[in-house]
Design a protein around this motif. Structure first.
Motif, PDB file in Angstrom:
ATOM      1  N   LEU A  70      -7.002   4.942 -10.924  1.00 45.54           N
ATOM      2  CA  LEU A  70      -6.093   3.823 -10.672  1.00 45.54           C
ATOM      3  C   LEU A  70      -6.649   2.558 -11.306  1.00 45.54           C
ATOM      4  O   LEU A  70      -7.869   2.364 -11.348  1.00 45.54           O
ATOM      5  CB  LEU A  70      -5.931   3.596  -9.168  1.00 45.54           C
ATOM      6  N   PRO A  71      -5.784   1.677 -11.802  1.00 49.02           N
ATOM      7  CA  PRO A  71      -6.263   0.413 -12.349  1.00 49.02           C
ATOM      8  C   PRO A  71      -7.006  -0.388 -11.276  1.00 49.02           C
ATOM      9  O   PRO A  71      -6.617  -0.368 -10.101  1.00 49.02           O
ATOM     10  CB  PRO A  71      -4.981  -0.308 -12.772  1.00 49.02           C
ATOM     11  N   GLN A  72      -8.046  -1.093 -11.678  1.00 49.98           N
ATOM     12  CA  GLN A  72      -8.865  -1.831 -10.712  1.00 49.98           C
ATOM     13  C   GLN A  72      -8.045  -2.803  -9.858  1.00 49.98           C
ATOM     14  O   GLN A  72      -8.292  -2.900  -8.651  1.00 49.98           O
ATOM     15  CB  GLN A  72     -10.018  -2.560 -11.417  1.00 49.98           C
ATOM     16  N   PRO A  73      -7.060  -3.518 -10.401  1.00 49.30           N
ATOM     17  CA  PRO A  73      -6.274  -4.411  -9.532  1.00 49.30           C
ATOM     18  C   PRO A  73      -5.544  -3.668  -8.403  1.00 49.30           C
ATOM     19  O   PRO A  73      -5.367  -4.217  -7.315  1.00 49.30           O
ATOM     20  CB  PRO A  73      -5.272  -5.068 -10.486  1.00 49.30           C
ATOM     21  N   ILE A  74      -5.150  -2.432  -8.637  1.00 44.16           N
ATOM     22  CA  ILE A  74      -4.507  -1.624  -7.597  1.00 44.16           C
ATOM     23  C   ILE A  74      -5.533  -1.240  -6.532  1.00 44.16           C
ATOM     24  O   ILE A  74      -5.269  -1.342  -5.332  1.00 44.16           O
ATOM     25  CB  ILE A  74      -3.861  -0.357  -8.203  1.00 44.16           C
ATOM     26  N   ILE A  75      -6.707  -0.809  -6.962  1.00 41.78           N
ATOM     27  CA  ILE A  75      -7.793  -0.490  -6.025  1.00 41.78           C
ATOM     28  C   ILE A  75      -8.146  -1.732  -5.208  1.00 41.78           C
ATOM     29  O   ILE A  75      -8.337  -1.657  -3.994  1.00 41.78           O
ATOM     30  CB  ILE A  75      -9.015   0.061  -6.778  1.00 41.78           C
ATOM     31  N   ASP A  76      -8.197  -2.888  -5.870  1.00 43.17           N
ATOM     32  CA  ASP A  76      -8.514  -4.137  -5.180  1.00 43.17           C
ATOM     33  C   ASP A  76      -7.482  -4.471  -4.103  1.00 43.17           C
ATOM     34  O   ASP A  76      -7.834  -4.990  -3.043  1.00 43.17           O
ATOM     35  CB  ASP A  76      -8.611  -5.296  -6.170  1.00 43.17           C
ATOM     36  N   GLN A  77      -6.210  -4.166  -4.357  1.00 45.65           N
ATOM     37  CA  GLN A  77      -5.171  -4.420  -3.345  1.00 45.65           C
ATOM     38  C   GLN A  77      -5.417  -3.573  -2.098  1.00 45.65           C
ATOM     39  O   GLN A  77      -5.293  -4.068  -0.975  1.00 45.65           O
ATOM     40  CB  GLN A  77      -3.781  -4.135  -3.906  1.00 45.65           C
ATOM     41  N   ILE A  78      -5.767  -2.317  -2.290  1.00 45.14           N
ATOM     42  CA  ILE A  78      -6.029  -1.448  -1.146  1.00 45.14           C
ATOM     43  C   ILE A  78      -7.275  -1.921  -0.401  1.00 45.14           C
ATOM     44  O   ILE A  78      -7.306  -1.975   0.825  1.00 45.14           O
ATOM     45  CB  ILE A  78      -6.156   0.023  -1.589  1.00 45.14           C
ATOM     46  N   SER A  79      -8.298  -2.306  -1.143  1.00 46.43           N
ATOM     47  CA  SER A  79      -9.528  -2.810  -0.536  1.00 46.43           C
ATOM     48  C   SER A  79      -9.269  -4.095   0.248  1.00 46.43           C
ATOM     49  O   SER A  79      -9.772  -4.266   1.367  1.00 46.43           O
ATOM     50  CB  SER A  79     -10.571  -3.041  -1.629  1.00 46.43           C
ATOM     51  N   THR A  80      -8.476  -4.981  -0.325  1.00 46.36           N
ATOM     52  CA  THR A  80      -8.131  -6.233   0.357  1.00 46.36           C
ATOM     53  C   THR A  80      -7.350  -5.938   1.628  1.00 46.36           C
ATOM     54  O   THR A  80      -7.594  -6.537   2.684  1.00 46.36           O
ATOM     55  CB  THR A  80      -7.323  -7.158  -0.578  1.00 46.36           C
ATOM     56  N   TRP A  81      -6.403  -5.012   1.545  1.00 46.09           N
ATOM     57  CA  TRP A  81      -5.631  -4.626   2.724  1.00 46.09           C
ATOM     58  C   TRP A  81      -6.569  -4.183   3.846  1.00 46.09           C
ATOM     59  O   TRP A  81      -6.421  -4.605   5.003  1.00 46.09           O
ATOM     60  CB  TRP A  81      -4.663  -3.510   2.337  1.00 46.09           C
ATOM     61  N   ALA A  82      -7.554  -3.369   3.518  1.00 43.14           N
ATOM     62  CA  ALA A  82      -8.499  -2.890   4.525  1.00 43.14           C
ATOM     63  C   ALA A  82      -9.337  -4.042   5.074  1.00 43.14           C
ATOM     64  O   ALA A  82      -9.494  -4.189   6.288  1.00 43.14           O
ATOM     65  CB  ALA A  82      -9.388  -1.805   3.934  1.00 43.14           C
ATOM     66  N   ASN A 123      -2.270   7.629   8.742  1.00 43.77           N
ATOM     67  CA  ASN A 123      -2.984   8.556   7.848  1.00 43.77           C
ATOM     68  C   ASN A 123      -3.837   7.785   6.851  1.00 43.77           C
ATOM     69  O   ASN A 123      -5.005   8.129   6.609  1.00 43.77           O
ATOM     70  CB  ASN A 123      -2.017   9.409   7.031  1.00 43.77           C
ATOM     71  N   VAL A 124      -3.251   6.767   6.227  1.00 38.95           N
ATOM     72  CA  VAL A 124      -3.949   6.017   5.179  1.00 38.95           C
ATOM     73  C   VAL A 124      -5.084   5.199   5.780  1.00 38.95           C
ATOM     74  O   VAL A 124      -6.202   5.185   5.251  1.00 38.95           O
ATOM     75  CB  VAL A 124      -2.962   5.141   4.379  1.00 38.95           C
ATOM     76  N   LYS A 125      -4.824   4.549   6.895  1.00 42.82           N
ATOM     77  CA  LYS A 125      -5.876   3.780   7.571  1.00 42.82           C
ATOM     78  C   LYS A 125      -7.048   4.690   7.941  1.00 42.82           C
ATOM     79  O   LYS A 125      -8.207   4.369   7.677  1.00 42.82           O
ATOM     80  CB  LYS A 125      -5.309   3.098   8.814  1.00 42.82           C
ATOM     81  N   ASP A 126      -6.745   5.847   8.539  1.00 46.51           N
ATOM     82  CA  ASP A 126      -7.798   6.798   8.910  1.00 46.51           C
ATOM     83  C   ASP A 126      -8.562   7.298   7.687  1.00 46.51           C
ATOM     84  O   ASP A 126      -9.777   7.485   7.744  1.00 46.51           O
ATOM     85  CB  ASP A 126      -7.212   7.994   9.664  1.00 46.51           C
ATOM     86  N   ALA A 127      -7.856   7.518   6.577  1.00 36.66           N
ATOM     87  CA  ALA A 127      -8.516   7.995   5.358  1.00 36.66           C
ATOM     88  C   ALA A 127      -9.497   6.957   4.823  1.00 36.66           C
ATOM     89  O   ALA A 127     -10.552   7.298   4.291  1.00 36.66           O
ATOM     90  CB  ALA A 127      -7.481   8.348   4.297  1.00 36.66           C
ATOM     91  N   VAL A 160       0.814  -1.215   0.000  1.00 39.82           N
ATOM     92  CA  VAL A 160       0.000   0.000   0.000  1.00 39.82           C
ATOM     93  C   VAL A 160       0.851   1.270   0.000  1.00 39.82           C
ATOM     94  O   VAL A 160       0.548   2.222  -0.725  1.00 39.82           O
ATOM     95  CB  VAL A 160      -0.998  -0.014   1.177  1.00 39.82           C
ATOM     96  N   LYS A 161       1.924   1.298   0.771  1.00 39.89           N
ATOM     97  CA  LYS A 161       2.761   2.504   0.842  1.00 39.89           C
ATOM     98  C   LYS A 161       3.267   2.902  -0.531  1.00 39.89           C
ATOM     99  O   LYS A 161       3.219   4.081  -0.889  1.00 39.89           O
ATOM    100  CB  LYS A 161       3.924   2.299   1.805  1.00 39.89           C
ATOM    101  N   SER A 162       3.726   1.956  -1.335  1.00 42.90           N
ATOM    102  CA  SER A 162       4.240   2.312  -2.665  1.00 42.90           C
ATOM    103  C   SER A 162       3.125   2.804  -3.584  1.00 42.90           C
ATOM    104  O   SER A 162       3.352   3.702  -4.402  1.00 42.90           O
ATOM    105  CB  SER A 162       4.996   1.144  -3.298  1.00 42.90           C
ATOM    106  N   ILE A 163       1.922   2.265  -3.445  1.00 41.40           N
ATOM    107  CA  ILE A 163       0.787   2.754  -4.244  1.00 41.40           C
ATOM    108  C   ILE A 163       0.501   4.213  -3.881  1.00 41.40           C
ATOM    109  O   ILE A 163       0.359   5.068  -4.769  1.00 41.40           O
ATOM    110  CB  ILE A 163      -0.475   1.883  -4.022  1.00 41.40           C
ATOM    111  N   ILE A 164       0.439   4.492  -2.598  1.00 36.52           N
ATOM    112  CA  ILE A 164       0.171   5.857  -2.135  1.00 36.52           C
ATOM    113  C   ILE A 164       1.300   6.792  -2.563  1.00 36.52           C
ATOM    114  O   ILE A 164       1.062   7.882  -3.090  1.00 36.52           O
ATOM    115  CB  ILE A 164      -0.030   5.887  -0.603  1.00 36.52           C
ATOM    116  N   ASP A 165       2.543   6.355  -2.352  1.00 31.24           N
ATOM    117  CA  ASP A 165       3.698   7.188  -2.715  1.00 31.24           C
ATOM    118  C   ASP A 165       3.709   7.517  -4.206  1.00 31.24           C
ATOM    119  O   ASP A 165       4.038   8.634  -4.599  1.00 31.24           O
ATOM    120  CB  ASP A 165       5.005   6.501  -2.333  1.00 31.24           C
ATOM    121  N   ASN A 166       3.340   6.560  -5.038  1.00 34.03           N
ATOM    122  CA  ASN A 166       3.386   6.758  -6.490  1.00 34.03           C
ATOM    123  C   ASN A 166       2.191   7.521  -7.052  1.00 34.03           C
ATOM    124  O   ASN A 166       2.265   8.052  -8.160  1.00 34.03           O
ATOM    125  CB  ASN A 166       3.500   5.412  -7.213  1.00 34.03           C
TER     126      ASN A 166
END
Length: 93
Positions: free
Chosen positions: A75-87, A44-48, A15-21
């Motif tokens: 963002l490409p859907q697979p990237i969004i899915d990674q963030i969603s899965t992380w949550a 910050n990201v968790k709260d967001a 997630v950090k690299s997705i946010i950073d990029n």
């Protein structure tokens, strides 16, 4: 026991690299270009996600005025899915 599953999504390995990029140019430690919050730390990201509708904003259709990244390409859907899965998996650090 140490988890050696490299496929596990965590903040530090995914997630950090997705946010950073994709987000830090506006959501830095001092937000710019109209951004209201920083996204520079795990908390910050968790709260967001929990309180600022980050997943909703990055999941909106291209052209939606509230879509993030603002003025950019969705963002490409697979990237969004990674963030969603992380949550959904409990915000592994």
């Amino acid at each position: 026991m140490i988890n050696t599953n490299i496929d596990q999504i965590s903040y530090s390995n995914t997630v950090k690299s997705i946010i950073d990029n994709n987000c830090i140019s506006c959501h830095g430690s001092i937000p710019t270009n109209g951004a209201s919050i920083p996204l520079t730390t795990y908390q910050n990201v968790k709260d967001a996600i929990l309180n600022q509708e980050l997943l909703d904003r990055i999941s909106r259709n291209q052209g939606d005025p509230s879509m993030m990244p603002s003025g950019g390409t969705r963002l490409p859907q697979p990237i969004i899915d990674q963030i969603s899965t992380w949550a959904s998996e409990g915000f592994n650090e």
